[in-house]
Design an enzyme around this catalytic site. Structure first.
Site, PDB file in Angstrom:
ATOM      1  CB  CYS A  36      -0.915  -0.010   1.223  1.00  0.00           C
ATOM      2  SG  CYS A  36      -1.915   1.474   1.399  1.00  0.00           S
ATOM      3  CB  CYS A  46      -5.479   3.731  -4.274  1.00  0.00           C
ATOM      4  SG  CYS A  46      -4.688   2.118  -4.483  1.00  0.00           S
TER       5      CYS A  46
END
Length: 271
Positions: free
Chosen positions: A75, A208
């Site tokens: 991530c 994101c």
């Protein structure tokens, strides 16, 4: 279990971070989901635990969980938040490395702004025609630590993120694990806007990091943009993606952006 935590966000992508260097915290999938619940818990897109590096190949390691309790390989926004969290928890003033499922990540710092390298992207596919319920769509895909599909749209505000996102996320083309889905609008030379439907969150997030990176790299090939690219996310923040490219292969991929502390607290986590 009374759990001490820190809440952080990277460009609106928010996380619960926990110092678990002593190994005492053991979270079930249900407990992670409870922490991330925005009505009954702290509320977050994911949970990150600071743990020692098991291999000894990095300074530290993390355990990363999506908001549904599933394990996440990587991530980008979480990595930047993790960088500042480790600095504060350990007193470490220098750049450092940490282990993820996707590989070893390096975090560097410029005040509140953090830059992380990403592992070498894999599985590039350009211009695939994917049949969907509303007709065929041209989809590009790239794995930047986790799999991402990229669709170019004329107007991100009008993109059918919550309609097409789940369909593409679960499409047979991306089976069995599925994919994240990014809707990309070109704003100008080297400037794009991205909205992302995230696997594991099962909805749109405000940002994101790995999706921003995949979108930037694919945009550089499709639209002939040079490094760096500036990417506006749904929160309004702008992230920067830099890279080297040769014959469609990328290296030295870096993601830069903010990582902010929000609050600290303690929460009772039911078994």
């Amino acid at each position: 279990m009374l759990l001490e935590f820190t809440k952080m966000n990277g460009a609106g992508n928010d996380f619960v971070l926990i110092d678990n260097r002593d190994g005492k915290v053991k979270l079930t999938r249900q407990q992670v989901a409870q922490l991330c619940d925005r009505h009954r818990g702290v509320g977050a897109d994911g949970v990150i635990l600071l743990v020692p590096s098991a291999s000894g190949k990095a300074d530290w390691a993390w355990e990363f969980y999506n908001s549904d309790g599933s394990t996440g390989e990587m991530c980008g926004n979480g990595a930047r938040c993790f960088g500042r969290f480790v600095q504060r928890q350990t007193g470490l003033a220098r750049d450092f490395t940490f282990e993820t499922v996707a590989g070893i990540i390096t975090a560097t710092f410029q005040g509140k702004r953090v830059t992380v390298n990403l592992t070498a992207p894999q599985g590039l596919r350009l211009g695939e025609s994917v049949p969907l319920s509303g007709g065929k769509q041209t989809v590009h895909s790239l794995n930047t630590g986790v799999p991402h599909a990229v669709l170019f749209v004329p107007d991100a505000d009008q993109a059918m993120v919550l309609q097409l996102g789940p369909e593409i996320r679960h499409h047979a083309r991306f089976a069995p694990k599925g994919t994240n889905v990014n809707f990309v609008q070109v704003l100008g030379p080297g400037r794009i806007r991205v909205r992302t439907f995230e696997r594991g969150v099962e909805g749109e997030t405000l940002a994101c990091g790995t999706g921003v990176t995949a979108s930037a790299l694919i945009s550089s090939l499709v639209h002939k943009f040079r490094s760096p690219l500036h990417v506006q996310v749904q929160s309004g923040d702008v992230l920067e993606v830099s890279f080297r490219e040769k014959n469609g292969a990328f290296s030295d991929v870096r993601l830069s952006g903010p990582a902010e502390f929000v609050f600290e607290g303690r929460m009772v986590v039911e078994p």
